[in-house]
Enzyme design. Structure first.
Site, short mmCIF file in Angstrom:
data_model
loop_
_atom_site.label_atom_id
_atom_site.label_comp_id
_atom_site.label_asym_id
_atom_site.label_seq_id
_atom_site.Cartn_x
_atom_site.Cartn_y
_atom_site.Cartn_z
N ASP A 113 -11.71 5.18 5.68
CA ASP A 113 -11.01 6.21 6.47
C ASP A 113 -11.56 5.92 8.26
O ASP A 113 -11.39 7.39 9.34
CB ASP A 113 -10.81 7.76 6.36
N LYS A 130 -9.97 -9.78 15.22
CA LYS A 130 -11.25 -9.90 15.05
C LYS A 130 -11.23 -11.19 16.13
O LYS A 130 -9.50 -11.41 16.56
CB LYS A 130 -10.64 -10.91 14.20
N SER A 156 -19.63 1.80 14.12
CA SER A 156 -18.83 1.39 15.04
C SER A 156 -18.20 2.55 15.87
O SER A 156 -17.59 2.64 17.24
CB SER A 156 -17.93 0.32 15.21
#
Ligand code: NAD
Length: 458
Positions: A86, A93, A349
């Site tokens: 979530d 990438k 992150s």
């Protein structure tokens, strides 16, 4: 193959599935860099697999085998990984096909900055569009160069620092990011071994202290996974690295191993351990949990049949080939898939990006206030029970959450929910954990595609 298998089981329409499967946009850049009086042409990629949510997110890899196909596959994996935990991002990438070891630090910096210029010019980077992160061959240093280059192009953008994550702390990084993927691997495996059906299937007790663990790869992910398992009482009996493996059935000391390898550059010659010369052999030794945390395609048809672990916890991306995966499942080995187990990195992150947008350290506004409230409660309790807490007891109770506490707590909660959702789907549809994780991810991404309507299709 994994997508197709799960797509057939999900209740999603073929129209949405074909839209989801195809990558949204791909950038390939070539640029010249002058190196030792010669001009070298460098090739880089950035792929946005799905922009159903923005920004898109995914690492940047520096390695010689980086190519369009690999970057595209890893971008797709990011879409599903973000959905599973979530994290409200699409998948991306990037990569440059170089071996950074063949260049000086100054040359790597020039290549990184030049690649970032290409990303800026083509709108493939920005806090609201695409937020890269470190991957194999890159780290906090490269992320700092990327951020600095981006800021040259966007000097007035107040959120520019959020254009990339995995930065050093003084440059906007978040505490706990280094540990995050390894810690997420620990939380994930801890969750699975606590499920009664897993205990019944494997014969494991569910207690971390009873686990014998082998880890392949002693880098950022492998080291931290080993540390957290050791701290919680598990026995790390084997570690594999590229030069050799080390094995001790009574348990290895992680910091001793780390310091030895850091000072000598290899495990070779390490006392009180068995040295296993063939690095791949470590995967085949008997253990409860095998954690590949190095590279892709480490468990293939050549060795899948020889794996003796009860659980394979995929910390690396794609360490098991699809055919080897089938062999493991046929042998009754439980595979906890990469897109779930190593999602701790992207989760933290996301926390870093939120910190950057808020321009404030987590806990800064609340820590002291929480401590004050808790001290008042402690005083009240002390007065009523007529006993004073010791200073250490008081410190433990009163301690307000700092940034690391909050990041770890958010990560733990995320991993518990994601594991439990995967387990529920696996049980209800009678499928393996990887397929269950893909089904959940596909359904979540499809809900966004379908919920927002598909403009311009007809
Ligand atoms: P890293 O470069 O820090 O560590 C990889 C380690 O594997 C290195 O120590 C390397 O020497 C070792 N290694 C290389 N070849 C080997 C071999 N043949 N046998 C044994 N060991 C070998 O990279 P990392 O960040 O730890 O990433 C490891 C894996 O985890 C990759 O697949 C990466 O995509 C994945 N991953 C990383 C993160 C993250 O936050 N770093 C997040 C998600 C997934």
């Amino acid at each position: 193959m994994y997508f197709d298998k799960a797509a057939g089981i999900s209740g999603v329409s073929q129209k949405t599935l074909s839209h989801m499967k195809a990558p949204d946009c791909m950038l390939k850049v070539t640029f010249p860099i002058e190196i030792k009086d010669k001009v070298e042409i460098i090739t880089g990629f950035r792929v946005h697999h799905s922009r159903h949510m923005l920004p898109v997110k995914g690492g940047i890899r520096f390695a010689t085998d980086v190519d369009e196909q690999e970057v595209t596959a890893l971008a797709a994996l990011m879409t599903y990984k973000c959905a599973i935990v979530d994290v409200p991002f699409g998948g991306a990438k990037g990569g440059i096909s170089i071996d950074p070891k063949n260049y000086t630090d100054a040359e790597v910096e020039r290549i990184t900055r030049r690649y970032t210029v290409e990303l800026c010019q083509k709108s493939f980077i920005g806090p609201g569009t695409d937020v890269p992160a470190p991957d194999v061959g890159t780290g906090a240093r490269e992320m700092a160069w990327i951020m600095d280059t981006y800021r040259q192009f966007h000097p007035n953008e107040v959120d520019s620092i959020g254009c990339v994550t995995g930065k050093p702390i003084p440059l906007g990084g978040v505490r706990g990011r280094n540990e995050s993927t390894g810690l997420g691997v620990y939380y994930g495996i801890r969750e699975f071994v606590s499920y009664p059906e897993v205990q019944k299937h494997t014969g494991l007790s569910g207690d971390i202290k009873d686990l014998r663990i082998i880890i392949q790869g002693f880098g950022k992910v492998g080291y931290w996974a080993a540390k957290f398992f050791e701290q919680n009482g598990a026995k790390i009996i084997g570690i594999g690295e590229k030069e050799c493996g080390v094995y001790n059935p009574n348990g290895l000391n992680i910091d001793k191993l780390f310091n030895y390898r850091r000072s000598r550059g290899s495990f070779l010659g390490m006392p009180n351990v068995d040295i296993i010369e063939d690095p791949l052999e470590i995967l085949e030794l008997e253990c409860d949990v095998l954690i590949p945390a190095a590279l892709e395609r480490q468990i293939g048809l050549r060795n899948a049949d020889k794996i003796k672990a009860k659980i394979v916890g995929e910390a690396a991306n794609g360490p098991t080939t699809p055919l080897a995966n089938e062999v493991l499942l046929m042998k009754g080995i439980l595979v906890i898939p990469d897109l779930l187990l190593n999602a701790g990195g992207v989760t933290v992150s996301y926390f870093e990006w939120l910190k950057n947008l808020s321009h404030m350290r987590f806990g800064r506004m609340t820590k002291k206030w929480d401590e004050l409230g808790k001290s008042q409660i402690v005083e009240l309790v002390e007065r009523n029970v007529a006993r004073k807490l010791s200073e250490t007891e008081k410190k433990q109770v009163v301690h307000g959450a700092n940034e690391t506490d909050l990041v770890f707590s958010g990560l733990e909660d995320t991993m518990i929910s994601a594991c439990s959702e995967t387990r529920r789907t696996a049980i209800s549809k009678d499928i393996d954990y990887r397929t269950a994780a893909f089904v959940n991810a596909i359904e979540k991404v499809a809900a966004v595609y379908e919920g927002s309507g598909i403009m311009f299709m007809n």
